[in-house]
Structures are given as C-alpha cells and as structure tokens.
Design an enzyme around this catalytic site. Sequence first.
Site, PDB file in Angstrom:
ATOM      1  N   GLU A 140       0.666  -1.099  -0.209  1.00 21.74           N
ATOM      2  CA  GLU A 140      -0.100  -0.199  -0.362  1.00 21.74           C
ATOM      3  C   GLU A 140       0.844   1.939  -0.252  1.00 21.74           C
ATOM      4  O   GLU A 140       1.447   1.807   0.999  1.00 21.74           O
ATOM      5  CB  GLU A 140      -0.528  -0.347   0.864  1.00 21.74           C
ATOM      6  CG  GLU A 140      -2.072  -1.404   1.083  1.00 21.74           C
ATOM      7  CD  GLU A 140      -3.089  -0.976   2.341  1.00 21.74           C
ATOM      8  OE1 GLU A 140      -2.850  -0.368   3.171  1.00 21.74           O
ATOM      9  OE2 GLU A 140      -3.913  -1.316   2.360  1.00 21.74           O
ATOM     10  N   GLU A 162      -5.486  -8.902  -0.202  1.00 17.27           N
ATOM     11  CA  GLU A 162      -6.528  -8.326   1.244  1.00 17.27           C
ATOM     12  C   GLU A 162      -7.736  -8.341   0.862  1.00 17.27           C
ATOM     13  O   GLU A 162      -8.224  -7.854  -0.063  1.00 17.27           O
ATOM     14  CB  GLU A 162      -5.794  -6.990   1.402  1.00 17.27           C
ATOM     15  CG  GLU A 162      -3.944  -7.416   2.997  1.00 17.27           C
ATOM     16  CD  GLU A 162      -4.152  -5.726   3.761  1.00 17.27           C
ATOM     17  OE1 GLU A 162      -4.766  -5.307   3.820  1.00 17.27           O
ATOM     18  OE2 GLU A 162      -2.741  -5.251   3.363  1.00 17.27           O
TER      19      GLU A 162
HETATM   20  C1  GCO Z   1      -4.081  -1.971   5.002  1.00 17.78           C
HETATM   21  C2  GCO Z   1      -3.358  -2.731   5.629  1.00 17.78           C
HETATM   22  C3  GCO Z   1      -3.513  -4.148   7.140  1.00 17.78           C
HETATM   23  C4  GCO Z   1      -4.991  -3.962   7.867  1.00 17.78           C
HETATM   24  C5  GCO Z   1      -5.784  -4.232   7.100  1.00 17.78           C
HETATM   25  C6  GCO Z   1      -7.046  -3.691   7.948  1.00 17.78           C
HETATM   26  O1  GCO Z   1      -4.962  -2.371   4.383  1.00 17.78           O
HETATM   27  O2  GCO Z   1      -4.319  -1.170   6.310  1.00 17.78           O
HETATM   28  O3  GCO Z   1      -2.303  -3.643   4.986  1.00 17.78           O
HETATM   29  O4  GCO Z   1      -1.998  -3.650   7.786  1.00 17.78           O
HETATM   30  O5  GCO Z   1      -4.426  -4.052   8.781  1.00 17.78           O
HETATM   31  O6  GCO Z   1      -6.047  -3.312   5.768  1.00 17.78           O
HETATM   32  O7  GCO Z   1      -6.884  -1.935   7.978  1.00 17.78           O
END
Ligand code: GCO
Length: 447
Positions: A166, A353
């Site tokens: 990200e 994710e």
């Molecule tokens: C993000 C990160 C994760 C977070 C998840 C939930 O996407 O912010 O990769 O570390 O914990 O997304 O917010």
Amino acid sequence: MKRKFPESFIWATGTSSYQVEGAAFADGKGLSIWDEFVQRPGVIVDDQNAHVTCDQYHHYKEDVQLMKNLGLKGYRFSMCWSRVLPSGRGEINHKGLDYYKNLCDELLNNGIEPYMTFYHWDLPLALQKDFGGWESTQTIMYYGEYVDKISNELAGRVKNFFTFNEFLACADVGYGMGLIAPGLKLEAKRLNQVRHNLLVAHGTGLQVLRSTVPSAKVTIAENPFFMMPVADKTEHVEAAKKAFREVNAHFLTAIMEGKYLDCYLEKEKWNAPQFTDDEMKLISQPMDMLGLNLYYGKQVKADPNSENGYMIFESHRDQPTGIADFYFEPSSMYWGCRIANELWHPKEILISENGMLANDRIDADGNVYDSYRITHLRCYLGSLARALEEGIPVNGYFHWSLLDNFEWHHGYRPRFGLFHVNFQTQKRTPKLSAEWYQDTIKYGRIS
Ligand code: GCO
C-alpha cells in the site's frame, strides 16, 4: 452461477510484522518508526502499542497449526526490516533472520506456501532519523540492499514476494495526514516526491529480485481506489475504467503504464514529483501478478457534461457499513478485478487482502459468533467467483486477517481475525467465520 473455485486456487490469509509479531526489543532487533510513533501520546487509540500484540514471534508454530487446520495453501506475512538489519543497513542480525527462516520452514513443512512482503510500513528508525525516510533516495538505495541481502538468504524458501504494501498508506497516511508512522504532514511537493520515491524503491526491489531469485514471482500489494459502474452499460463501464486510471495515476497507473498521466501532472503543476525516464522504466517493469488489497469501491456514472466525463459518488452515510469507514461493497470485488484486467491484462491477480473489522466478543459459552463476517465472506467471495467464471485470471484470496491484531492507529478495538486473540493470555479461539472459511476451502465452493 456455480460459484466453484478451481483446485489450484490459493486460499490464504495475511498479516504484517508490526501488527502480529510482538518481540519488539528481542534478539537484537533495531527500532522501527512504529516503535517510536506509538510512544507519542494520543496518536493511537488508548495509547496502545504492539510491543507484544499476538506475539507471533513466539507462537508461530501454534499459528501455523491453526493455518493447517483451516486448510490454507498460503500465508502472507511481512518482514520487519529492522529485525534483520537493525539500523536498516550493514550487517545482518542473524537471530532476527532465523525467525523468518524458521517460520518459512514451519509453513513449508505443513504444506503452506510463504508469501513475503518486504515492506509493510515499519521502516528502520535509523533511516528515518539519518535520512528522512522515504523523502530520501538514500532510503531507496538501502531498500535495494535489504532486498538483495535477504532474498539471497531466503532463496529456496520463499518463491513469492511483495515489494511493498500500500503506497497510499505509506505516503499519504504516513507523510501527508500524519495518522500513521512517521506521523508527518508534508506539503504537497514533498509528499509527491515521497510517493514517487516509493515507486522507485519498488522498481529497485523488483530489479534486484530478478537477479537474486530469477524464478520468484513478484508483485505489490496495492489498495487503489476501486471504481464500479452504476450499471453494466458500456458508457458507465468506460467511465469507471477512466476514473480508475485517473484517480490512481500517482501509484498503480504509473506502475502499470510507466508514465504519470497528464491529468495528474497538470493538477499537481509545480508540486509534481521530479522524475526521469529511466526511473519510469524501472517503476513499470512487468510484474508476475497483481496483488490487490480490496475492501470497497465507489460508484461511477458517465457524465458527458463534466470535464473528465464521469461522476464519482463518494461513500454515502446511508450505505451499509461496519464499525469504521469500511463500507460493505461486495461487488467491488468483481468490478475491481474486471476493470484492472481490462485495462492492463495482468498475468495473474491475487486478492492480497480483504476482510471485515468488527467488535467481536467472546460469548458466555466461550465462542465468538461472528455471523456478520460470514455474510461478508459469502458476498465478497460470491463476487470473486463471478470474476473467475468470466475468465478473469484471479488466482488467490488472502483473507485479512488470520488473527485479531494491532490495527495501527485504531489500536486493538477493531478486530479482523478469523481467530479471536486474548491479548493477555495469547489464547487463540476460532470464530464462527473460521469454520465457514475452512469449509469453503475444503469444498472449493461458497455455501
Ligand atoms: C491495510 C493494511 C493492513 C490493515 C488492513 C485492515 O490495508 O491497511 O495492509 O495492515 O490492517 O488493511 O485495515
């Protein structure tokens, strides 16, 4: 709709180092920007920190057994850079590196493929203090060295790498809004340079990996702003595609197309980053797959009267949502994959994710009945199944997250895990959703 997943589909979960490892000061680990950031009063809900969190550093064997029981084929974790190179550079701290070697061996011995992220936001503090972190090209250079040293050490164990997790969070949330480490609020010109530097670092890491582990599959785990057409009509689909490219011009589009779109450069004017043609080539080297962190998207409508030809609807307060600003938009799964595929034809897409935060509680009988997370999974995975049925090359789904963990500036209140964690005793309890996920993996279909 059959809603069947192929045998080869990679069912997985994800975590990140600072969120789950704990052992913040163990075995020669250096400090990261998170170890410093959490000490500032008021920046984290309840002034929490992740010095211990789920202590996966000491519980990894138990956690791998949880994964095995779920039937997982993959586990995405990240390496804490300052655990293996305490000041971000120099000699390897072998005690720290051994942790990752052991974790990988444990995974492999249990039939689970390691997917490793090199950078999930925990920069060595020394690189922040000495060079200003991602504001500096020195940090890019040290990132390249880090990837070089570590990939040589882990070759043979890890075959799939994510260079970065990200860009938006690293740059905009960390250096722009100051909500996460390093907690800076830079003006636009400096922020744009940080954004660009991160992309160059990604390109540098990818290039290094091509020579250290030529057979490895490499990508990013990126969370672009996803767009969905208000209806499946050509004009709205085209509008959503155009919006998706333009809104993500400074990260994903630059990586996939090797250029900054004119609309971005014109909008930023003198605040635009400085860059060279060689850097743009480095940034846009082909990747083996495309990792998407996908939680929700925005609706888009074609609008011939507007300058850019579309209208984006911001998430609305009447929209279904969880306990934070995580909107429930299952169809963003289908549209996110379809639009990325139509625009750039990645060889393979991974949902690196997706998940749901909630105020999960242990019931009087000791169970966690998160039926709402099952609703989430059913709907999002149903949408993913549609993408697969249409031939979009989605190859895996990494549920966020295996365990409840430290959710950055939100502390421990929102819970994301398939397993509940008691942070005092370290007891892991499978939630109802773990049973649902296990069953889905076993039969490759959505019940
Ligand atoms: C993000 C990160 C994760 C977070 C998840 C939930 O996407 O912010 O990769 O570390 O914990 O997304 O917010």
